[in-house]
Design a protein around this motif. Structure first.
Motif, PDB file in Angstrom:
ATOM      1  N   THR A 321      34.521  39.179  32.818  1.00  0.00           N
ATOM      2  CA  THR A 321      35.649  38.664  32.460  1.00  0.00           C
ATOM      3  C   THR A 321      34.910  37.198  32.405  1.00  0.00           C
ATOM      4  N   ARG A 322      35.506  36.132  31.619  1.00  0.00           N
ATOM      5  CA  ARG A 322      35.242  34.825  31.890  1.00  0.00           C
ATOM      6  C   ARG A 322      35.927  34.315  33.041  1.00  0.00           C
ATOM      7  N   ALA A 323      35.410  33.393  33.805  1.00  0.00           N
ATOM      8  CA  ALA A 323      35.662  32.966  35.138  1.00  0.00           C
ATOM      9  C   ALA A 323      37.043  32.281  34.911  1.00  0.00           C
ATOM     10  N   GLN A 324      37.531  31.560  33.918  1.00  0.00           N
ATOM     11  CA  GLN A 324      38.686  31.006  33.480  1.00  0.00           C
ATOM     12  C   GLN A 324      39.716  31.978  33.157  1.00  0.00           C
ATOM     13  N   ASP A 325      39.365  33.444  33.094  1.00  0.00           N
ATOM     14  CA  ASP A 325      40.436  34.349  32.807  1.00  0.00           C
ATOM     15  C   ASP A 325      40.626  35.138  33.598  1.00  0.00           C
ATOM     16  N   LEU A 326      39.953  35.126  34.969  1.00  0.00           N
ATOM     17  CA  LEU A 326      40.124  35.832  36.011  1.00  0.00           C
ATOM     18  C   LEU A 326      41.612  35.699  36.708  1.00  0.00           C
ATOM     19  N   VAL A 327      42.248  36.719  36.696  1.00  0.00           N
ATOM     20  CA  VAL A 327      43.385  36.863  37.429  1.00  0.00           C
ATOM     21  C   VAL A 327      43.450  37.681  38.700  1.00  0.00           C
ATOM     22  N   ALA A 328      43.896  37.125  39.731  1.00  0.00           N
ATOM     23  CA  ALA A 328      43.995  37.729  41.220  1.00  0.00           C
ATOM     24  C   ALA A 328      45.220  37.146  42.006  1.00  0.00           C
ATOM     25  N   PRO A 329      46.381  37.948  41.632  1.00  0.00           N
ATOM     26  CA  PRO A 329      47.563  37.398  42.370  1.00  0.00           C
ATOM     27  C   PRO A 329      47.603  37.251  43.811  1.00  0.00           C
ATOM     28  N   ASP A 330      46.737  38.249  44.442  1.00  0.00           N
ATOM     29  CA  ASP A 330      46.437  37.799  45.966  1.00  0.00           C
ATOM     30  C   ASP A 330      45.606  37.037  46.332  1.00  0.00           C
ATOM     31  N   GLY A 331      44.602  36.401  45.489  1.00  0.00           N
ATOM     32  CA  GLY A 331      43.819  35.524  45.723  1.00  0.00           C
ATOM     33  C   GLY A 331      42.584  35.999  46.599  1.00  0.00           C
ATOM     34  N   PHE A 332      41.707  35.084  46.693  1.00  0.00           N
ATOM     35  CA  PHE A 332      40.317  35.629  47.684  1.00  0.00           C
ATOM     36  C   PHE A 332      40.381  34.616  49.002  1.00  0.00           C
ATOM     37  N   ASP A 333      39.634  35.153  49.841  1.00  0.00           N
ATOM     38  CA  ASP A 333      39.243  34.327  51.009  1.00  0.00           C
ATOM     39  C   ASP A 333      38.631  33.142  50.711  1.00  0.00           C
ATOM     40  N   GLY A 334      37.472  33.626  49.813  1.00  0.00           N
ATOM     41  CA  GLY A 334      36.686  32.539  49.612  1.00  0.00           C
ATOM     42  C   GLY A 334      36.174  32.650  47.989  1.00  0.00           C
ATOM     43  N   VAL A 335      35.939  31.443  47.281  1.00  0.00           N
ATOM     44  CA  VAL A 335      35.346  31.533  45.921  1.00  0.00           C
ATOM     45  C   VAL A 335      34.145  30.754  45.871  1.00  0.00           C
ATOM     46  N   LEU A 336      33.159  31.424  45.330  1.00  0.00           N
ATOM     47  CA  LEU A 336      31.989  30.787  44.826  1.00  0.00           C
ATOM     48  C   LEU A 336      31.698  30.472  43.292  1.00  0.00           C
ATOM     49  N   LEU A 337      31.605  29.383  42.881  1.00  0.00           N
ATOM     50  CA  LEU A 337      31.541  28.909  41.455  1.00  0.00           C
ATOM     51  C   LEU A 337      30.317  27.997  41.307  1.00  0.00           C
ATOM     52  N   ASP A 338      29.461  28.929  40.873  1.00  0.00           N
ATOM     53  CA  ASP A 338      27.994  28.565  40.628  1.00  0.00           C
ATOM     54  C   ASP A 338      28.206  28.447  38.987  1.00  0.00           C
ATOM     55  N   ALA A 339      28.589  27.158  38.749  1.00  0.00           N
ATOM     56  CA  ALA A 339      28.818  26.745  37.427  1.00  0.00           C
ATOM     57  C   ALA A 339      27.997  26.526  36.196  1.00  0.00           C
ATOM     58  N   PRO A 340      28.160  26.970  35.138  1.00  0.00           N
ATOM     59  CA  PRO A 340      27.148  26.798  34.061  1.00  0.00           C
ATOM     60  C   PRO A 340      26.955  25.161  33.654  1.00  0.00           C
ATOM     61  N   CYS A 341      25.896  24.830  33.596  1.00  0.00           N
ATOM     62  CA  CYS A 341      25.621  23.335  33.727  1.00  0.00           C
ATOM     63  C   CYS A 341      24.173  22.983  32.802  1.00  0.00           C
ATOM     64  N   SER A 342      23.736  21.914  32.642  1.00  0.00           N
ATOM     65  CA  SER A 342      22.339  21.408  32.123  1.00  0.00           C
ATOM     66  C   SER A 342      21.249  22.258  32.472  1.00  0.00           C
ATOM     67  N   SER A 343      21.341  22.612  33.793  1.00  0.00           N
ATOM     68  CA  SER A 343      19.981  23.148  34.384  1.00  0.00           C
ATOM     69  C   SER A 343      19.030  22.364  34.452  1.00  0.00           C
TER      70      SER A 343
END
Length: 463
Positions: A321-343
């Motif tokens: 799934t695309r990160a922006q489309d992820l659905v999680a009604p109960d959520g997470f204890d933590g989220v790691l977003l290593d985002a796409p970038c210019s590198s």
């Protein structure tokens, strides 16, 4: 078109018999590798194709995947050297001809670049590099009439490289003007050191499951402040090293290992790793005892992640799934977003970035990151932590973007990183408690063992 000062050598054309030509790869060992290198170099410099994608072992360009292991290593070495020094190579080529190469002779320039990279920067006999470049030109109908020019130009380059190369290197910028100007604006005091280190090939860092000191001793490496093991530049593929098949470690730049270590606690927690492939940070999270859900929008990259987790012995859930489309009604204890970038923080190991990205991409990707961060914040449980990271060296994709997020989301704040957690990397912790690494850090007398990728990371929590 003749060589400057080359007499008649550059004017000769080779006679060609009108007969059936055999497959060039069958005619001369090593020719297929040079042909692949020229084709992929063209894809990067003319079509802005990612070198990582082209060199992927399973889904890469067929010209590369169809080669044997040793030829693949050679192609990779040629491409990295050519892209790292392309401005100098082109300047040398242009100095050796009295008139510019025709605009339509792009295929010819790629042949010359591949030959020049071997002559100027690789430990390959000059005679072999010239001979194979001539054969490469001769096998291509677009370049056949230039075979004599290729021969004369590269032979002269080999003769004159000891004196001419230092002269050209001294006056030819290694990096695009837009990159250097942005770097100097953001890193006034460290810019010269960063640029100097960017010209050096990077070391290879390993994240180990346990016993970093033991692995460093076995592999002839050193342990870094991040806990990574740095082994320099091995001759052969790392897949042949002790511990690879057993899943004792995985390749991961030391700076890239920091974001997963920034969580306060991981044991037993539910953690989402967005944009997870190829899985280095996923493996770290699992190793620390987290229950990981790894997400990626690319089916091929997610399959690669699954293969890596299988080799390493980690059981993680995966979501295509695309990160922006992820659905999680109960959520997470933590989220790691290593985002796409210019590198741009990884140009030591990915010199193709200068040909696939530009300043417009930095602004565009900063907005992509902001959108992803906005969505990721909604996936975190009330007492949870959101770690944002990327491998751009540009503050527009890091400090500035996060400052905008916090201004628009007053319920969130930065949770400062304690510099004591990484002795030896105190300079990487900003005044606000973010992490900012760059290639001039981790100085070493041996430049092959120095430096870090440029990385930004921050821990965000609700107030």
């Amino acid at each position: 078109m003749v060589l400057t000062g080359s007499g008649t050598e550059g004017k000769r054309s080779r006679p060609h018999k009108k007969h059936h030509r055999r497959d060039p790869a069958e005619m001369k060992p090593g020719l297929a590798a040079r042909q692949a290198a020229a084709r992929l170099l063209s894809a990067v410099t003319e079509s802005r194709a990612s070198l990582d994608g082209l060199l992927d072992a399973t889904g890469g360009n067929p010209a590369f995947t169809g080669l044997g292991d040793q030829d693949r290593l050679l192609v990779r070495a040629i491409l990295l050297s050519a892209l790292r020094h392309l401005r100098v190579i082109d300047a040398f080529i242009d100095q050796l001809v009295d008139t510019p190469l025709p605009d339509g002779a792009k295929a010819l320039r790629q042949v010359l670049r591949v030959g020049a990279a071997q002559i100027l920067y690789l430990d390959i006999p000059d005679r072999a590099a010239v001979d194979l470049a001539v054969s490469q030109a001769d096998a291509d109908p677009r370049n056949r009439r230039f075979a004599g020019l290729v021969n004369a130009l590269l032979r002269r380059m080999a003769r004159e490289k000891e004196t001419v190369l230092p002269e050209i290197s001294a006056v030819t910028p290694d990096f695009p003007e837009w990159f250097e100007s942005r770097l100097r604006r953001s890193y006034a005091d460290e810019a010269d050191a960063i640029l100097s280190n960017l010209s050096q090939p990077p070391a290879i860092d390993l994240t180990v499951k346990t016993d970093a000191e033991g692995w460093a001793a076995r592999l002839g490496g050193v342990v870094l402040p991040t806990g990574s093991v740095r082994i320099g530049r091995p001759e052969g593929p790392v897949s042949g090293f002790e511990g690879y098949d057993d899943g004792g470690w995985w390749v991961q730049d030391a700076a890239a290992s920091l974001p997963a270590q920034m969580f306060s606690k991981l044991e037993g927690l539910e953690i989402a790793d967005l944009c997870a492939a190829p899985g280095g940070k996923t493996a770290q999270l699992a190793l620390a005892g987290a229950r990981v859900t790894a997400c990626d929008q690319s089916a091929n990259r997610l399959e690669r992640l699954r293969g890596n987790m299988a080799r390493l012995g980690f059981d993680v859930a995966t979501r295509l799934t695309r990160a922006q489309d992820l659905v999680a009604p109960d959520g997470f204890d933590g989220v790691l977003l290593d985002a796409p970038c210019s590198s741009t923080g990884t140009v030591r190991r990915h010199p193709d970035i200068f040909y696939t990205k530009g300043p417009d991409d930095i602004e565009r990707l900063a907005q992509v990151q902001r959108d992803l961060l906005d969505h990721a914040a909604g996936l975190v449980r009330p007492q949870g932590e959101l770690v944002f990271a990327n491998c751009s060296i540009d503050p527009a994709e890091g400090e500035e973007m996060v400052a905008g997020f916090l201004a628009d989301h007053p319920a969130w704040k930065i949770k400062p990183i304690d510099p004591a957690r990484w002795p030896g990397l105190e300079l990487a912790i900003t005044k606000k408690g973010e992490i900012r690494t760059h290639p001039a850090m981790l100085a070493n007398e041996d430049p092959r063992l120095a430096g870090l990728d440029g990385f930004y990371g921050v821990v965000l929590t609700r107030r």
